[in-house]
Design a protein around this motif. Structure first.
Motif, PDB file in Angstrom:
ATOM      1  N   ASP A 173      14.819  10.145   9.635  1.00 29.15           N
ATOM      2  CA  ASP A 173      15.724   9.346   8.792  1.00 29.15           C
ATOM      3  C   ASP A 173      15.263   7.900   8.633  1.00 29.15           C
ATOM      4  O   ASP A 173      15.304   7.348   7.538  1.00 29.15           O
ATOM      5  CB  ASP A 173      17.149   9.367   9.360  1.00 29.15           C
ATOM      6  N   TYR A 174      14.848   7.268   9.740  1.00 26.37           N
ATOM      7  CA  TYR A 174      14.413   5.867   9.657  1.00 26.37           C
ATOM      8  C   TYR A 174      13.256   5.714   8.674  1.00 26.37           C
ATOM      9  O   TYR A 174      13.269   4.825   7.825  1.00 26.37           O
ATOM     10  CB  TYR A 174      14.001   5.359  11.041  1.00 26.37           C
ATOM     11  N   THR A 234       0.842  -1.197   0.000  1.00 30.88           N
ATOM     12  CA  THR A 234       0.000   0.000   0.000  1.00 30.88           C
ATOM     13  C   THR A 234       0.874   1.244   0.000  1.00 30.88           C
ATOM     14  O   THR A 234       0.592   2.216  -0.712  1.00 30.88           O
ATOM     15  CB  THR A 234      -0.924   0.002   1.235  1.00 30.88           C
ATOM     16  N   LEU A 235       1.950   1.203   0.766  1.00 34.88           N
ATOM     17  CA  LEU A 235       2.878   2.323   0.837  1.00 34.88           C
ATOM     18  C   LEU A 235       3.487   2.614  -0.532  1.00 34.88           C
ATOM     19  O   LEU A 235       3.600   3.762  -0.946  1.00 34.88           O
ATOM     20  CB  LEU A 235       3.972   1.987   1.848  1.00 34.88           C
ATOM     21  N   ARG A 236       3.831   1.561  -1.243  1.00 33.21           N
ATOM     22  CA  ARG A 236       4.421   1.741  -2.582  1.00 33.21           C
ATOM     23  C   ARG A 236       3.423   2.385  -3.542  1.00 33.21           C
ATOM     24  O   ARG A 236       3.764   3.296  -4.291  1.00 33.21           O
ATOM     25  CB  ARG A 236       4.894   0.396  -3.117  1.00 33.21           C
ATOM     26  N   VAL A 237       2.181   1.943  -3.498  1.00 33.59           N
ATOM     27  CA  VAL A 237       1.148   2.525  -4.367  1.00 33.59           C
ATOM     28  C   VAL A 237       0.935   4.004  -4.031  1.00 33.59           C
ATOM     29  O   VAL A 237       0.865   4.854  -4.928  1.00 33.59           O
ATOM     30  CB  VAL A 237      -0.173   1.729  -4.241  1.00 33.59           C
ATOM     31  N   LEU A 238       0.845   4.320  -2.747  1.00 34.44           N
ATOM     32  CA  LEU A 238       0.628   5.708  -2.330  1.00 34.44           C
ATOM     33  C   LEU A 238       1.799   6.601  -2.718  1.00 34.44           C
ATOM     34  O   LEU A 238       1.599   7.731  -3.183  1.00 34.44           O
ATOM     35  CB  LEU A 238       0.402   5.778  -0.822  1.00 34.44           C
ATOM     36  N   THR A 239       3.026   6.108  -2.549  1.00 32.53           N
ATOM     37  CA  THR A 239       4.173   6.939  -2.905  1.00 32.53           C
ATOM     38  C   THR A 239       4.271   7.150  -4.416  1.00 32.53           C
ATOM     39  O   THR A 239       4.675   8.215  -4.856  1.00 32.53           O
ATOM     40  CB  THR A 239       5.493   6.350  -2.360  1.00 32.53           C
ATOM     41  N   GLN A 240       3.853   6.155  -5.191  1.00 31.54           N
ATOM     42  CA  GLN A 240       3.826   6.344  -6.646  1.00 31.54           C
ATOM     43  C   GLN A 240       2.819   7.425  -7.015  1.00 31.54           C
ATOM     44  O   GLN A 240       3.080   8.271  -7.872  1.00 31.54           O
ATOM     45  CB  GLN A 240       3.497   5.034  -7.347  1.00 31.54           C
ATOM     46  N   ARG A 241       1.667   7.414  -6.339  1.00 27.24           N
ATOM     47  CA  ARG A 241       0.647   8.426  -6.594  1.00 27.24           C
ATOM     48  C   ARG A 241       1.168   9.819  -6.218  1.00 27.24           C
ATOM     49  O   ARG A 241       0.990  10.787  -6.961  1.00 27.24           O
ATOM     50  CB  ARG A 241      -0.609   8.104  -5.795  1.00 27.24           C
ATOM     51  N   LEU A 242       1.833   9.914  -5.074  1.00 30.86           N
ATOM     52  CA  LEU A 242       2.396  11.200  -4.650  1.00 30.86           C
ATOM     53  C   LEU A 242       3.512  11.653  -5.586  1.00 30.86           C
ATOM     54  O   LEU A 242       3.654  12.839  -5.868  1.00 30.86           O
ATOM     55  CB  LEU A 242       2.926  11.101  -3.224  1.00 30.86           C
ATOM     56  N   ASP A 243       4.293  10.712  -6.066  1.00 27.95           N
ATOM     57  CA  ASP A 243       5.379  11.039  -6.988  1.00 27.95           C
ATOM     58  C   ASP A 243       4.819  11.619  -8.285  1.00 27.95           C
ATOM     59  O   ASP A 243       5.336  12.605  -8.809  1.00 27.95           O
ATOM     60  CB  ASP A 243       6.208   9.789  -7.258  1.00 27.95           C
ATOM     61  N   ARG A 271      13.446   2.384   0.440  1.00 23.04           N
ATOM     62  CA  ARG A 271      13.607   0.966   0.144  1.00 23.04           C
ATOM     63  C   ARG A 271      12.343   0.390  -0.491  1.00 23.04           C
ATOM     64  O   ARG A 271      12.399  -0.355  -1.460  1.00 23.04           O
ATOM     65  CB  ARG A 271      13.955   0.177   1.404  1.00 23.04           C
ATOM     66  N   VAL A 272      11.194   0.768   0.045  1.00 21.83           N
ATOM     67  CA  VAL A 272       9.920   0.275  -0.502  1.00 21.83           C
ATOM     68  C   VAL A 272       9.732   0.797  -1.921  1.00 21.83           C
ATOM     69  O   VAL A 272       9.331   0.061  -2.818  1.00 21.83           O
ATOM     70  CB  VAL A 272       8.737   0.685   0.393  1.00 21.83           C
ATOM     71  N   SER A 281      11.777  -7.368  -0.404  1.00 20.63           N
ATOM     72  CA  SER A 281      13.178  -7.442  -0.795  1.00 20.63           C
ATOM     73  C   SER A 281      14.025  -6.922   0.334  1.00 20.63           C
ATOM     74  O   SER A 281      13.790  -5.866   0.868  1.00 20.63           O
ATOM     75  CB  SER A 281      13.425  -6.602  -2.049  1.00 20.63           C
ATOM     76  N   GLY A 282      14.996  -7.682   0.727  1.00 16.00           N
ATOM     77  CA  GLY A 282      15.882  -7.264   1.818  1.00 16.00           C
ATOM     78  C   GLY A 282      15.224  -7.443   3.164  1.00 16.00           C
ATOM     79  O   GLY A 282      14.078  -7.881   3.255  1.00 16.00           O
ATOM     80  N   PRO A 283      15.937  -7.106   4.222  1.00 15.88           N
ATOM     81  CA  PRO A 283      15.383  -7.261   5.569  1.00 15.88           C
ATOM     82  C   PRO A 283      14.252  -6.270   5.804  1.00 15.88           C
ATOM     83  O   PRO A 283      14.295  -5.155   5.317  1.00 15.88           O
ATOM     84  CB  PRO A 283      16.568  -6.967   6.483  1.00 15.88           C
ATOM     85  N   GLY A 284      13.262  -6.703   6.532  1.00 17.22           N
ATOM     86  CA  GLY A 284      12.128  -5.843   6.847  1.00 17.22           C
ATOM     87  C   GLY A 284      12.437  -4.908   7.969  1.00 17.22           C
ATOM     88  O   GLY A 284      13.491  -4.989   8.587  1.00 17.22           O
TER      89      GLY A 284
END
Length: 137
Positions: A115-116, A92-101, A123-124, A131-134
């Protein structure tokens, strides 16, 4: 015109001081609590009033709603022990950030993140969930 405004300002200040001295502000709701200020620094000055009107009427622009959802998900991911829920939220975070982008508002959101959260969001966005450690690992 400026003189009239300064006279009005002086009269208003005198009335406020008199009311304060008489204790009329002593038992206001929220006394001693921090003020809840609206964070509209990311908005262009010419859009602030229009967004405030939309917000007060219960309508927010999609990018503002998406930015709020991104912050909520980042807070949830910080303490999420359930791997399935974490992956779902990261998607969901990836979809929202694509929309914001696409709307050009993502960089404004990134400027205000710790920073965290910024690293997690990067990373998302770059690698996708799984992908990678969560977070927290």
């Amino acid at each position: 015109m400026a003189d009239a405004l300064s006279i009005i300002g002086l009269v208003a200040e005198q009335k406020i001081k008199a009311a304060y001295d008489q204790g009329e502000f002593a038992d206001l709701p929220g006394k001693g609590q921090p003020l809840v200020l609206e964070d509209d620094a990311h908005l262009a000055p010419e859009l602030r009033m229009a967004y405030k009107i939309l917000k007060n009427s219960g309508h927010l622009p999609p990018e503002i709603t998406a930015a709020r959802e991104v912050r909520d998900i980042l807070d949830l991911l910080a303490d999420c022990p359930d791997e399935t829920l974490r992956l779902r939220q990261m998607h969901t975070l990836r979809v929202l950030t694509q929309r914001l982008d696409r709307s050009g508002r993502l960089e404004l959101l990134l400027d205000g993140l710790p920073d965290y959260q910024r690293k997690l969001l990067d990373r998302v966005r770059l690698h996708g969930p799984g992908s990678g450690p969560g977070p927290g690992k």
